[in-house]
Design a protein around this motif. Structure first.
Motif, short mmCIF file in Angstrom:
data_model
loop_
_atom_site.label_atom_id
_atom_site.label_comp_id
_atom_site.label_asym_id
_atom_site.label_seq_id
_atom_site.Cartn_x
_atom_site.Cartn_y
_atom_site.Cartn_z
N THR A 1 52.44 29.25 39.99
CA THR A 1 51.08 29.16 39.45
C THR A 1 50.81 30.30 38.48
N TYR A 2 51.52 31.42 38.63
CA TYR A 2 51.33 32.56 37.73
C TYR A 2 52.22 32.48 36.50
N PHE A 3 53.42 31.94 36.67
CA PHE A 3 54.37 31.89 35.56
C PHE A 3 55.23 30.65 35.74
N GLU A 4 55.13 29.70 34.81
CA GLU A 4 55.79 28.41 34.94
C GLU A 4 57.29 28.47 34.68
N ARG A 5 57.77 29.51 34.02
CA ARG A 5 59.16 29.57 33.59
C ARG A 5 60.10 30.16 34.64
N VAL A 6 59.69 30.19 35.87
CA VAL A 6 60.55 30.70 36.95
C VAL A 6 61.63 29.66 37.22
N THR A 7 62.90 30.12 37.24
CA THR A 7 64.00 29.19 37.48
C THR A 7 64.56 29.30 38.89
N ALA A 8 64.52 30.51 39.49
CA ALA A 8 65.08 30.68 40.84
C ALA A 8 64.40 31.85 41.53
N ILE A 9 64.24 31.72 42.83
CA ILE A 9 63.67 32.78 43.66
C ILE A 9 64.65 33.02 44.80
N GLN A 10 65.01 34.28 45.02
CA GLN A 10 65.90 34.64 46.11
C GLN A 10 65.20 35.67 46.99
N VAL A 11 65.06 35.34 48.27
CA VAL A 11 64.45 36.24 49.24
C VAL A 11 65.54 36.72 50.18
N THR A 12 65.71 38.04 50.28
CA THR A 12 66.72 38.62 51.15
C THR A 12 66.01 39.44 52.22
N ILE A 13 66.31 39.14 53.48
CA ILE A 13 65.74 39.87 54.61
C ILE A 13 66.87 40.66 55.25
N ASP A 14 66.72 41.97 55.29
CA ASP A 14 67.73 42.85 55.86
C ASP A 14 67.16 43.43 57.16
N GLN A 15 67.66 42.95 58.27
CA GLN A 15 67.16 43.39 59.57
C GLN A 15 68.00 44.54 60.09
N GLY A 16 67.36 45.70 60.24
CA GLY A 16 68.04 46.86 60.78
C GLY A 16 67.56 47.15 62.19
N GLU A 17 68.02 48.24 62.75
CA GLU A 17 67.60 48.60 64.11
C GLU A 17 66.13 48.99 64.16
N ASN A 18 65.72 49.82 63.21
CA ASN A 18 64.35 50.34 63.25
C ASN A 18 63.43 49.67 62.24
#
Length: 118
Positions: free
Chosen positions: A29-46
């Motif tokens: 909705t903010y920018f129509e020219r987005v081609t890909a979104i990558q979300v990375t979740i890094d779960q650590g101990e703390n």
């Protein structure tokens, strides 16, 4: 447009995965020219770290990340940072001048000069 969610050192529930996908797609909705979104979740101990990478047309890439105890608030924080980056970029590339283009100004000046000389 593609949303990829990856998790390091753990797993993500299907409900959270669907939630992240749904919220990430709102960046369109903010920018129509987005081609890909990558979300990375890094779960650590703390801490957990959420990083969002957005690829847009014409080699424009945006990166936002947040760290904390819980994944969902970190995702919201990173998403709001991403929204701000995209809004700033879109504001920057838009032409906000309200005056006429130079060729129209030149044509108007020539027309005025011709009417004054008559």
């Amino acid at each position: 447009m593609q949303v990829a969610i990856t998790c390091r050192h753990g797993s993500v529930s299907d409900g959270l995965r669907d939630y992240i996908t749904e919220k990430s797609e709102k960046l369109l909705t903010y920018f129509e020219r987005v081609t890909a979104i990558q979300v990375t979740i890094d779960q650590g101990e703390n801490q957990n770290r959420v990083e969002i990478l957005v690829d847009a047309e014409h080699k424009h890439n945006f990166v936002a990340h947040a760290e904390g105890d819980e994944v969902k608030p970190n995702f919201h924080s990173a998403l709001s940072k991403m929204e701000q980056q995209i809004k700033r970029y879109k504001e920057k590339i838009q032409d906000h001048r309200r005056d006429l283009p130079l060729n129209e100004i030149a044509e108007n000046n020539i027309a005025e000069a011709e009417t004054e000389s008559e």
